[in-house]
Design an enzyme around this catalytic site. Structure first.
Site, PDB file in Angstrom:
ATOM      1  N   CYS A 110     -22.391 -22.334 -13.835  1.00 19.18           N
ATOM      2  CA  CYS A 110     -23.544 -23.122 -14.302  1.00 19.18           C
ATOM      3  C   CYS A 110     -23.690 -24.449 -13.564  1.00 19.18           C
ATOM      4  O   CYS A 110     -24.735 -25.092 -13.635  1.00 19.18           O
ATOM      5  CB  CYS A 110     -23.430 -23.369 -15.797  1.00 19.18           C
ATOM      6  SG  CYS A 110     -23.253 -21.852 -16.709  1.00 19.18           S
ATOM      7  N   HIS A 245     -27.384 -29.549 -18.166  1.00 21.49           N
ATOM      8  CA  HIS A 245     -27.321 -28.088 -18.229  1.00 21.49           C
ATOM      9  C   HIS A 245     -27.621 -27.653 -19.657  1.00 21.49           C
ATOM     10  O   HIS A 245     -27.109 -28.232 -20.619  1.00 21.49           O
ATOM     11  CB  HIS A 245     -25.936 -27.610 -17.783  1.00 21.49           C
ATOM     12  CG  HIS A 245     -25.707 -26.165 -18.074  1.00 21.49           C
ATOM     13  ND1 HIS A 245     -26.617 -25.198 -17.741  1.00 21.49           N
ATOM     14  CD2 HIS A 245     -24.677 -25.518 -18.695  1.00 21.49           C
ATOM     15  CE1 HIS A 245     -26.169 -24.021 -18.131  1.00 21.49           C
ATOM     16  NE2 HIS A 245     -24.989 -24.186 -18.715  1.00 21.49           N
ATOM     17  N   ASN A 275     -29.882 -20.182 -22.214  1.00 19.71           N
ATOM     18  CA  ASN A 275     -28.985 -20.694 -21.176  1.00 19.71           C
ATOM     19  C   ASN A 275     -29.183 -19.850 -19.917  1.00 19.71           C
ATOM     20  O   ASN A 275     -28.822 -18.671 -19.894  1.00 19.71           O
ATOM     21  CB  ASN A 275     -27.543 -20.609 -21.685  1.00 19.71           C
ATOM     22  CG  ASN A 275     -26.525 -21.101 -20.663  1.00 19.71           C
ATOM     23  OD1 ASN A 275     -26.849 -21.324 -19.493  1.00 19.71           O
ATOM     24  ND2 ASN A 275     -25.289 -21.249 -21.093  1.00 19.71           N
TER      25      ASN A 275
HETATM   26  N1  ACO Z   1     -25.562 -14.358 -35.476  1.00 19.96           N
HETATM   27  C1  ACO Z   1     -24.977 -14.532 -36.666  1.00 19.96           C
HETATM   28  N2  ACO Z   1     -23.679 -14.856 -36.801  1.00 19.96           N
HETATM   29  C2  ACO Z   1     -22.958 -14.991 -35.667  1.00 19.96           C
HETATM   30  C3  ACO Z   1     -23.527 -14.823 -34.386  1.00 19.96           C
HETATM   31  C4  ACO Z   1     -24.885 -14.481 -34.334  1.00 19.96           C
HETATM   32  N3  ACO Z   1     -25.531 -14.319 -33.165  1.00 19.96           N
HETATM   33  N4  ACO Z   1     -22.567 -15.027 -33.472  1.00 19.96           N
HETATM   34  C5  ACO Z   1     -21.449 -15.327 -34.120  1.00 19.96           C
HETATM   35  N5  ACO Z   1     -21.670 -15.313 -35.451  1.00 19.96           N
HETATM   36  C6  ACO Z   1     -20.751 -15.595 -36.523  1.00 19.96           C
HETATM   37  C7  ACO Z   1     -19.319 -15.419 -36.098  1.00 19.96           C
HETATM   38  O1  ACO Z   1     -18.932 -14.063 -36.216  1.00 19.96           O
HETATM   39  C8  ACO Z   1     -18.587 -16.321 -37.070  1.00 19.96           C
HETATM   40  O2  ACO Z   1     -18.464 -15.629 -38.281  1.00 19.96           O
HETATM   41  P1  ACO Z   1     -17.085 -15.698 -39.124  1.00 19.96           P
HETATM   42  O3  ACO Z   1     -16.943 -17.159 -39.486  1.00 19.96           O
HETATM   43  O4  ACO Z   1     -17.347 -14.810 -40.271  1.00 19.96           O
HETATM   44  O5  ACO Z   1     -16.023 -15.239 -38.193  1.00 19.96           O
HETATM   45  C9  ACO Z   1     -19.581 -17.439 -37.340  1.00 19.96           C
HETATM   46  O6  ACO Z   1     -20.854 -16.975 -36.869  1.00 19.96           O
HETATM   47  C10 ACO Z   1     -19.236 -18.728 -36.654  1.00 19.96           C
HETATM   48  O7  ACO Z   1     -19.009 -18.476 -35.289  1.00 19.96           O
HETATM   49  P2  ACO Z   1     -18.512 -19.615 -34.337  1.00 19.96           P
HETATM   50  O8  ACO Z   1     -18.254 -19.033 -33.002  1.00 19.96           O
HETATM   51  O9  ACO Z   1     -17.437 -20.367 -34.987  1.00 19.96           O
HETATM   52  O10 ACO Z   1     -19.816 -20.563 -34.287  1.00 19.96           O
HETATM   53  P3  ACO Z   1     -19.995 -21.925 -33.552  1.00 19.96           P
HETATM   54  O11 ACO Z   1     -20.526 -22.923 -34.527  1.00 19.96           O
HETATM   55  O12 ACO Z   1     -18.825 -22.330 -32.732  1.00 19.96           O
HETATM   56  O13 ACO Z   1     -21.194 -21.618 -32.537  1.00 19.96           O
HETATM   57  C11 ACO Z   1     -21.606 -21.071 -30.241  1.00 19.96           C
HETATM   58  C12 ACO Z   1     -21.019 -20.605 -31.571  1.00 19.96           C
HETATM   59  C13 ACO Z   1     -23.111 -21.208 -30.397  1.00 19.96           C
HETATM   60  C14 ACO Z   1     -21.298 -20.017 -29.201  1.00 19.96           C
HETATM   61  C15 ACO Z   1     -21.001 -22.431 -29.862  1.00 19.96           C
HETATM   62  O14 ACO Z   1     -19.601 -22.394 -30.001  1.00 19.96           O
HETATM   63  C16 ACO Z   1     -21.331 -22.818 -28.465  1.00 19.96           C
HETATM   64  O15 ACO Z   1     -22.464 -23.016 -28.104  1.00 19.96           O
HETATM   65  N6  ACO Z   1     -20.319 -22.986 -27.603  1.00 19.96           N
HETATM   66  C17 ACO Z   1     -20.524 -23.347 -26.239  1.00 19.96           C
HETATM   67  C18 ACO Z   1     -21.078 -22.194 -25.542  1.00 19.96           C
HETATM   68  C19 ACO Z   1     -21.415 -22.527 -24.147  1.00 19.96           C
HETATM   69  O16 ACO Z   1     -21.630 -23.646 -23.786  1.00 19.96           O
HETATM   70  N7  ACO Z   1     -21.443 -21.559 -23.370  1.00 19.96           N
HETATM   71  C20 ACO Z   1     -21.672 -21.779 -22.037  1.00 19.96           C
HETATM   72  C21 ACO Z   1     -21.593 -20.501 -21.439  1.00 19.96           C
HETATM   73  S1  ACO Z   1     -21.732 -20.489 -19.727  1.00 19.96           S
HETATM   74  C22 ACO Z   1     -22.186 -21.960 -19.315  1.00 19.96           C
HETATM   75  O17 ACO Z   1     -23.283 -22.324 -19.533  1.00 19.96           O
HETATM   76  C23 ACO Z   1     -21.211 -22.782 -18.710  1.00 19.96           C
END
Ligand code: ACO
Length: 318
Positions: A110, A245, A275
């Protein structure tokens, strides 16, 4: 020396996939996706290829710059992976737009667009190029497991481009890389078809530890942006826009707040695009430029983090 941005361009697929549509494919809903990520829709390729998006964004940037493809001295394409392993996307787009210069792909995940700007600056500074096309294209939809709700809802496809010429617009930059030994962000290589291999098969789809990436991202953006502001001797108040980003609206808002940027100064497009990895910054740059929200003479800050891990930030006077 370094560069001045002459023109910008962008492209995305036609099909805009909504959160409600996604909830018919995986167990998710609009409320979860919006509140956790800020994403409402993302563009997903149906018939479009990476080459088509790259060529459209590049041609727009050339037209906006008022130069012909034949005038380019270098093409750098930031991408995780083009339509083929070889030829590179850069070589394919060179032919498509009618350029004749050297061309190569660069993968810094990214952060690829900021890495590519830095390489372009080195070519311009050394006198090896007068005009450089930097284009970022990501087809994230092909890297996803569409049964995996925690990743497939977050990404989109798109491309963004800039044409650069010699100038003094790059005021500061920082690039970093540190090995992601725990593989918090991973897309394995191709399926292993070597009949002699005894290595396990790994599906080549994206996996990530969202919380680890989140924490890393906020810290890295704050550190990098503080560094470039100090290098350039600028305060947040002197910056017209910061274009981060677009991985998660909460990452952007946390980092912006810690850095002292206002909401008006912080560019956000994740609600429409999701993203799009290295394409997210140049896509937004083109939108802001064409909408007149940033203009010649304005100071902008770009900041990104990505797989590797890589990070980078720069300050540009338009
Ligand atoms: N819909 C509904 N529920 C979901 C989904 C979904 N799409 N995805 C996950 N869940 C559930 C999980 O199963 C979990 O349930 P549980 O508590 O029963 O186990 C719950 O939601 C919470 O999941 P978390 O992963 O803890 O949620 P979080 O608040 O951390 O958000 C997210 C997740 C959005 C991915 C966040 O952590 C994030 O944005 N992280 C950074 C991601 C990022 O920057 N990626 C970059 C990728 S590549 C790049 O750009 C460099």
């Amino acid at each position: 020396m370094s560069f001045q941005i002459m023109g910008t361009g962008k492209a995305h697929p036609q099909f805009s996939l909504t959160n409600d549509q996604l909830s018919t494919i995986v167990d998710t809903n609009d409320e979860w996706i919006t509140s956790r990520s800020g994403i409402k829709t993302r563009f997903i390729a149906t018939t479009e290829t990476g080459l088509e998006l790259t060529a459209t964004a590049s041609n727009q940037a050339l037209a906006n710059a008022g130069i012909a493809a034949a005038d380019l001295d270098l093409i750098i394409c930031a991408t995780l992976q083009g339509d083929n392993v070889t030829p590179s996307l850069a070589c394919m787009v060179q032919q498509e737009i009618g350029a004749h210069c050297p061309a190569f792909d660069l993968n810094a995940a990214c952060t690829g667009f900021i890495y590519a700007l830095d390489v372009a600056a080195a070519y311009l500074d050394s006198g090896r190029a007068d005009k450089v096309l930097v284009v970022a294209c990501e087809m994230m939809s092909k890297h996803l497991d569409w049964n995996h709700r925690s990743t497939c809802v977050l990404f989109g496809d798109g491309a963004g481009a800039v044409v650069l010429q010699k100038g003094d617009g790059l005021l500061a930059r920082v690039l970093t890389a540190q090995s992601d030994t725990e593989q918090a962000l991973l897309i394995p290589g191709f399926n292993n078809i070597n009949p002699f291999s005894q290595l396990p098969h790994r599906p080549n789809v994206l996996s990530m530890s969202g919380r680890k990436v989140f924490k890393f991202a906020v810290g890295a953006m704050v550190k990098d942006v503080k560094k470039v502001l100090a290098q350039a001797g600028l305060t947040p108040a002197q910056v017209k826009m910061v274009i981060p980003h677009q991985a998660n609206i909460r990452i952007i808002q946390s980092a912006a707040k810690l850095l002292g940027f206002t909401e008006e100064q912080t560019a956000i497009g994740i609600q429409h695009y999701g993203n799009t990895s290295s394409a997210s910054i140049p896509l937004l740059l083109d939108d802001l430029w064409r909408q007149g929200k940033i203009q010649r003479g304005d100071i902008i800050v770009l900041s990104a983090f990505g797989g590797g891990f890589t990070t980078g930030a720069c300050i540009i006077k338009l």
